[in-house]
Design a protein around this motif. Sequence first.
Motif, short mmCIF file in Angstrom:
data_model
loop_
_atom_site.label_atom_id
_atom_site.label_comp_id
_atom_site.label_asym_id
_atom_site.label_seq_id
_atom_site.Cartn_x
_atom_site.Cartn_y
_atom_site.Cartn_z
N PHE A 227 14.50 41.63 16.40
CA PHE A 227 15.76 41.78 15.68
C PHE A 227 16.96 41.47 16.58
O PHE A 227 17.84 40.68 16.21
CB PHE A 227 15.85 43.21 15.14
CG PHE A 227 17.13 43.56 14.45
CD1 PHE A 227 17.48 42.97 13.25
CD2 PHE A 227 17.98 44.52 14.99
CE1 PHE A 227 18.66 43.30 12.61
CE2 PHE A 227 19.15 44.87 14.36
CZ PHE A 227 19.50 44.26 13.16
N VAL A 228 17.01 42.07 17.79
CA VAL A 228 18.17 41.84 18.66
C VAL A 228 18.10 40.46 19.31
O VAL A 228 19.15 39.85 19.58
CB VAL A 228 18.32 42.94 19.72
CG1 VAL A 228 18.60 44.28 19.07
CG2 VAL A 228 17.12 43.02 20.64
N THR A 229 16.90 39.96 19.56
CA THR A 229 16.78 38.62 20.15
C THR A 229 17.39 37.57 19.23
O THR A 229 18.20 36.74 19.66
CB THR A 229 15.31 38.28 20.41
OG1 THR A 229 14.77 39.19 21.37
CG2 THR A 229 15.17 36.85 20.95
N ILE A 230 17.03 37.60 17.96
CA ILE A 230 17.53 36.61 17.01
C ILE A 230 18.98 36.92 16.63
O ILE A 230 19.82 36.03 16.54
CB ILE A 230 16.63 36.56 15.77
CG1 ILE A 230 15.20 36.17 16.16
CG2 ILE A 230 17.19 35.59 14.73
CD1 ILE A 230 14.20 36.18 15.01
N GLY A 231 19.28 38.20 16.44
CA GLY A 231 20.61 38.57 15.97
C GLY A 231 21.72 38.29 16.96
O GLY A 231 22.82 37.91 16.57
N LEU A 232 21.45 38.47 18.26
CA LEU A 232 22.50 38.28 19.26
C LEU A 232 22.51 36.87 19.84
O LEU A 232 23.27 36.59 20.76
CB LEU A 232 22.34 39.31 20.37
CG LEU A 232 22.62 40.76 19.94
CD1 LEU A 232 22.38 41.73 21.08
CD2 LEU A 232 24.03 40.92 19.38
N MET A 233 21.69 35.99 19.29
CA MET A 233 21.73 34.59 19.70
C MET A 233 22.85 33.88 18.93
O MET A 233 23.03 34.14 17.74
CB MET A 233 20.38 33.93 19.42
CG MET A 233 20.28 32.51 19.96
SD MET A 233 18.63 31.82 19.67
CE MET A 233 17.63 32.84 20.77
N PRO A 234 23.61 33.01 19.58
CA PRO A 234 24.63 32.26 18.85
C PRO A 234 24.03 31.57 17.63
O PRO A 234 22.94 31.00 17.71
CB PRO A 234 25.12 31.25 19.88
CG PRO A 234 24.86 31.90 21.21
CD PRO A 234 23.60 32.68 21.02
N PRO A 235 24.70 31.63 16.47
CA PRO A 235 24.12 31.09 15.23
C PRO A 235 23.69 29.63 15.32
O PRO A 235 22.66 29.25 14.74
CB PRO A 235 25.25 31.28 14.22
CG PRO A 235 26.03 32.44 14.74
CD PRO A 235 25.98 32.33 16.22
N ASP A 236 24.46 28.78 16.03
CA ASP A 236 24.06 27.38 16.12
C ASP A 236 22.78 27.21 16.93
O ASP A 236 21.95 26.35 16.64
CB ASP A 236 25.19 26.51 16.68
CG ASP A 236 25.86 27.11 17.90
OD1 ASP A 236 25.44 28.20 18.36
OD2 ASP A 236 26.84 26.51 18.39
N ALA A 237 22.59 28.06 17.94
CA ALA A 237 21.35 28.02 18.71
C ALA A 237 20.18 28.54 17.87
O ALA A 237 19.08 27.99 17.90
CB ALA A 237 21.50 28.85 19.98
N ARG A 238 20.43 29.61 17.14
CA ARG A 238 19.42 30.17 16.25
C ARG A 238 18.95 29.12 15.25
O ARG A 238 17.75 28.95 15.00
CB ARG A 238 20.03 31.37 15.53
CG ARG A 238 19.11 32.17 14.66
CD ARG A 238 19.94 33.09 13.77
NE ARG A 238 20.80 33.98 14.52
CZ ARG A 238 21.97 34.44 14.07
NH1 ARG A 238 22.43 34.08 12.89
NH2 ARG A 238 22.68 35.26 14.80
N GLU A 239 19.90 28.37 14.70
CA GLU A 239 19.57 27.33 13.72
C GLU A 239 18.79 26.19 14.37
O GLU A 239 17.84 25.66 13.79
CB GLU A 239 20.85 26.80 13.08
CG GLU A 239 20.61 25.75 12.01
CD GLU A 239 21.90 25.27 11.38
OE1 GLU A 239 21.85 24.29 10.62
OE2 GLU A 239 22.96 25.88 11.65
N ALA A 240 19.18 25.81 15.60
CA ALA A 240 18.50 24.72 16.28
C ALA A 240 17.04 25.05 16.55
O ALA A 240 16.17 24.18 16.49
CB ALA A 240 19.22 24.39 17.59
N ILE A 241 16.77 26.30 16.87
CA ILE A 241 15.39 26.72 17.14
C ILE A 241 14.60 26.87 15.84
O ILE A 241 13.37 26.71 15.83
CB ILE A 241 15.38 28.04 17.93
CG1 ILE A 241 16.07 27.86 19.28
CG2 ILE A 241 13.94 28.54 18.17
CD1 ILE A 241 16.24 29.15 20.06
N GLY A 242 15.29 27.17 14.75
CA GLY A 242 14.60 27.38 13.48
C GLY A 242 14.26 28.82 13.23
O GLY A 242 13.21 29.13 12.66
#
Length: 292
Positions: A227-242
């Motif tokens: 939850f915190v790994t994905i949530g605190l990642m910048p949204p554009d990075a989160r999207e790039a990883i999928g």
Amino acid sequence: MNTEAAGSDTPAPPPPGGVLWSISGDIRALLMLPAALTLQVAHPAVGAGVDEHSVFRTDPWGRGERSLRSLQLWVYGGEEAAEEGRRLRRLHRTIQGTDTRGRRYHALSPENYAWVHATGFPVYQHAARYLLRPLTDAQEQALYREWLQVGRVLGIRDRDMPPTIEEFWPYFHKVLADEIERTVVVEDLIATDRPVPPPDRGPLPVRLLLRVLWPVLFPPLARFRRFVTIGLMPPDAREAIGLEWTDAQERRLRRFCGVVRRVVPVLPERLRYLPYARRARAAHRAATRGGR
């Protein structure tokens, strides 16, 4: 500047009282680190190096402890900071292989080594909005300058990192677009169903108790880590990883971080700051008083 080539002109860590001093030694930084680590290993070369050469699966607690100690030395280590940078470069000299795209990699290749370091800045900048407070433009500029200084401590040459924050963001988004993928190590770091041994650090009674309770404690801890790994990642990075992230999860994250943001500042210093940061802050206060 390259640390190894600098001789006596050894780069100093960032200054006491700077933005990094306020962020990286605060216990809330522990919630930010999983996002940065996951973003690092989303790079095919970095992910392959960690997959093939790291002990994070067999010794996760020892690996985490060593990584945290190293990070704290970069900022609070004083004269030890440069030696830690040299130690890391020696450690990575033999790490090489083939990445997921069939390309040869070396851990110390400038593009790979710089990316590992670069990921810390956007994660700190983004997570501060949730866990501390949004940084002002001046604070963001200062944070980036200090992060570049840490890079020099690690032996990263100035030409291998964007020199200004304005040049950093195009570089960052280009790497996201061209390189980043959901590597097997990313999957490991966000998984909730893969076994992790109970902690093997700390007092013996605590370790024994955790060993007994671990089958009950680990599942919710694994879900929280994801939850915190994905949530605190910048949204554009989160999207790039999928990595998927819903509006409901965003609301839960904001509620959780709101509680953390209110509670941590009222804690005593011995609970609020990590050991290296606590000692460095105390030494700096003593030196400041002594210089009056």
